[in-house]
Design an enzyme around this catalytic site. Structure first.
Site, mmCIF file in Angstrom:
data_model
loop_
_atom_site.group_PDB
_atom_site.id
_atom_site.type_symbol
_atom_site.label_atom_id
_atom_site.label_comp_id
_atom_site.label_asym_id
_atom_site.label_seq_id
_atom_site.Cartn_x
_atom_site.Cartn_y
_atom_site.Cartn_z
ATOM 1 C CB CYS A 217 -2.025 -1.475 -20.433
ATOM 2 S SG CYS A 217 -2.323 -3.245 -20.300
ATOM 3 N NE ARG B 124 1.940 -8.299 -10.900
ATOM 4 C CZ ARG B 124 0.941 -7.688 -11.541
ATOM 5 N NH1 ARG B 124 0.212 -8.360 -12.411
ATOM 6 N NH2 ARG B 124 0.695 -6.431 -11.350
ATOM 7 C CG HIS C 150 -2.155 -0.852 0.984
ATOM 8 N ND1 HIS C 150 -2.826 -1.474 2.007
ATOM 9 C CD2 HIS C 150 -2.829 -1.180 -0.147
ATOM 10 C CE1 HIS C 150 -3.864 -2.144 1.507
ATOM 11 N NE2 HIS C 150 -3.880 -1.978 0.211
ATOM 12 N NE ARG D 110 -4.728 -1.776 -12.947
ATOM 13 C CZ ARG D 110 -4.193 -0.563 -12.928
ATOM 14 N NH1 ARG D 110 -4.944 0.477 -12.523
ATOM 15 N NH2 ARG D 110 -2.941 -0.364 -13.278
#
Length: 557
Positions: A487, A450, A184, A286
């Site tokens: 993207c 990732r 975050h 998204r």
């Protein structure tokens, strides 16, 4: 000159004196309560509720993604399962402080063991626990220091509640020794345009008051910099600020070759800011935000409302919407609740949608209805819809046919797995366009999760293996006369953006805060330059040497 390496968030550079975040509160000892279990339970409930309300209030002030993050933290604080764990510990006659600390630590360890996206949330849980304990003790929770001058904030990690309300006139840059690109801290730093480096383990040795340069573009903190280094960094910062304030123009190379610069958005709320920062449309919308906050799939009407808001904000411009991309780090109980040993390689993306086709059909229905509704009230947006995690030609044909059934005029695919890149020429015989998701393409090419910090060094889109797959996709698009966009986060790297165009990308989509840097970089190179720089990167053996080769080739203009 010494360098501390980490993961750069954003593309800027800043310099200043270090101010360290205060350390955590001392953990409570396992002492017996003097007031009894019932009274301790009441104290715990009141403290948790007070912290939850404070987090929600901070979220309302911060807005945007920060609000969502802080509201999620508030929900985490009041999780009934967590409350039950606290109550169980109180029944042993201990204090509320100890029960909260022990119960929250147990949950944190569970999240850490799961890893991935949930593992990244462990730090958020630690922050909630610290705030509850501080409230119980009647003291201030650990927070951002105030040294009385602008500073580089250094911390082990930064809680969302603190990141959301950072004073950007005082915080020159942010460096954390823990966290990753999906923490975050990283998400909010990227949204706010803060120069930041996360996961810089050696940053724990930085001392209050020492001067450093934080180079997010290079992913390094320079300690004890020379006067020349400081001057050079300031010139870069000034040039970046000038580029950001320059008149907005469409993305283009020096020879006039158009390269539309688009925005990656996670909700319609970011549309106005994206337009203000020069986005020529949306390259990735998204849709997960509609699904992740619910125990059930949203209705067609709920989806349509959000899509109408988005399309109305981009009338006359391209808007690329990604169908629901769930699974892996974004599990949804109503889509796929089966345990998978390796969900990143399991039933995710289009695979999950095919197994639950009614959800996909409802999403396409809502998109088609929103498109028609916006067109009925004025100029329409140019709606493109793409499927996530496509690996085969048959999957492509399935999605395109289904989209056509609902009147979607432009249907494409995400290229995120090597199979799709290697078959791009065949896939693009059926799809109207392709969009390369460099984050996942790098993950699957390099066999490096990732979300796993231990293999973060492999997560570099500059690697020649990744670049070769991007070129294969670009060649497939050129052969069929089909557009190929980017993207993933790679498009936000100014030099890599030039390389991507040289490899065949026809548009670039990124976080809106990166648009100015990329626009300026493209203006300094022709299409021939871009192809030459790309070839230099492709000839390298690894990511670091590819980046260095591209930098050398770019300087030969």
């Amino acid at each position: 000159m010494n360098q501390i390496h980490g993961v750069g968030i954003g593309l800027g550079v800043a310099q200043g004196r270090v101010a360290r975040m205060s350390g955590p509160l001392a953990l409570p000892t396992e002492e017996p309560s003097a007031i009894g279990a019932e009274a301790e339970a009441a104290r715990a409930r009141e403290a948790v509720a007070a912290v939850a309300r404070e987090l929600e209030a901070r979220g309302q002030v911060a807005g945007g993604a920060a609000r969502d993050v802080l509201e999620a933290q508030a929900m985490m604080a009041e999780d009934p399962a967590l409350e039950a764990e606290v109550t169980t510990r109180l029944s042993t006659g201990r204090t509320a402080e100890w029960a909260v600390a022990d119960a929250f630590a147990s949950f944190r360890d569970q999240l850490t063991a799961v890893g991935g996206y949930l593992g990244e949330r462990a730090a958020d849980l630690d922050d909630v626990a610290q705030r509850v304990i501080a409230h119980l003790r009647g003291v201030a929770a650990p927070g951002v220091p105030d040294p009385g001058h602008p500073f580089v904030l250094v911390a082990t990690d930064l809680a969302p509640a603190d990141t959301a309300l950072l004073d950007l006139d005082q915080v020159l840059a942010l460096v954390t020794s823990e966290g990753g690109p999906t923490s975050h801290t990283a998400i909010l730093a990227r949204e706010k345009g803060i120069v930041a480096i996360v996961g810089a383990a050696d940053a724990a040795g930085l001392a209050d008051g020492e001067t450093v340069i934080v180079d997010a573009a290079a992913g390094v903190v320079i300690t004890d910099p020379s006067a020349e280094e400081l001057t050079r960094a300031q010139h870069r910062a000034d040039a970046r600020a000038a580029a950001a304030s320059a008149p907005l123009t469409p993305g283009a190379l020096a020879d006039g070759t158009a390269v539309p610069l688009l925005a990656n958005l996670g909700s319609p709320d970011g549309a106005a800011e994206a337009v203000a920062l020069g986005a020529e449309g949306v390259g990735l919308f998204r849709t997960e935000f509609l699904f992740l906050s619910s125990q059930n799939a949203p209705t067609v009407a709920q989806q349509r409302e959000a899509y109408e808001k988005l399309l109305a904000a981009f009338r006359g411009r391209k808007v690329v919407v990604r169908a629901l991309d769930a699974g892996a780090d974004k599990p949804l109980a109503f889509l796929n609740d089966a345990h998978e040993e390796n969900p990143a390689l399991g039933l995710r993306g289009l695979r999950a949608l095919r197994a639950n086709e009614d959800i996909l059909r409802e999403q396409l229905t809502a998109l088609a209805e929103a498109d028609a509704a916006v067109a009925a009230t004025g100029e329409a947006a140019d709606l493109w819809v793409m499927a996530p995690m496509v690996a085969t030609v048959s999957e492509t044909r399935y999605f395109v046919a289904l989209a056509r059934e609902y009147g979607i005029r432009t249907a494409g695919v995400m290229v995120e797995v090597p199979a799709a890149a290697l078959l791009a020429d065949r896939i693009l015989r059926d799809a109207d366009f392709a969009s390369i998701g460099t984050n996942d393409l790098t993950q699957y090419t390099m066999a490096a999760d990732r979300l796993l910090g231990s293999v973060a060094s492999f997560q570099d889109p500059w690697h020649p293996a990744v670049l070769r797959l991007i070129r294969a996709t670009g060649d497939g698009g050129a052969a069929g006369g089909k557009p190929v966009g980017i993207c993933g986060e790679a498009a936000a790297d100014p030099l890599l953006a030039v390389v991507l165009v040289g490899l065949g990308a026809t548009s670039l989509s990124m976080a809106p805060t990166a648009l100015a840097d990329v626009r300026q970089s493209l203006k300094t190179h022709s299409l021939d330059d871009a192809r030459r720089i790309a070839e230099a990167a492709l000839a390298a053996d690894d990511a670091a040497s590819a980046r260095a080769a591209a930098q050398a080739a770019a300087s030969l203009r």
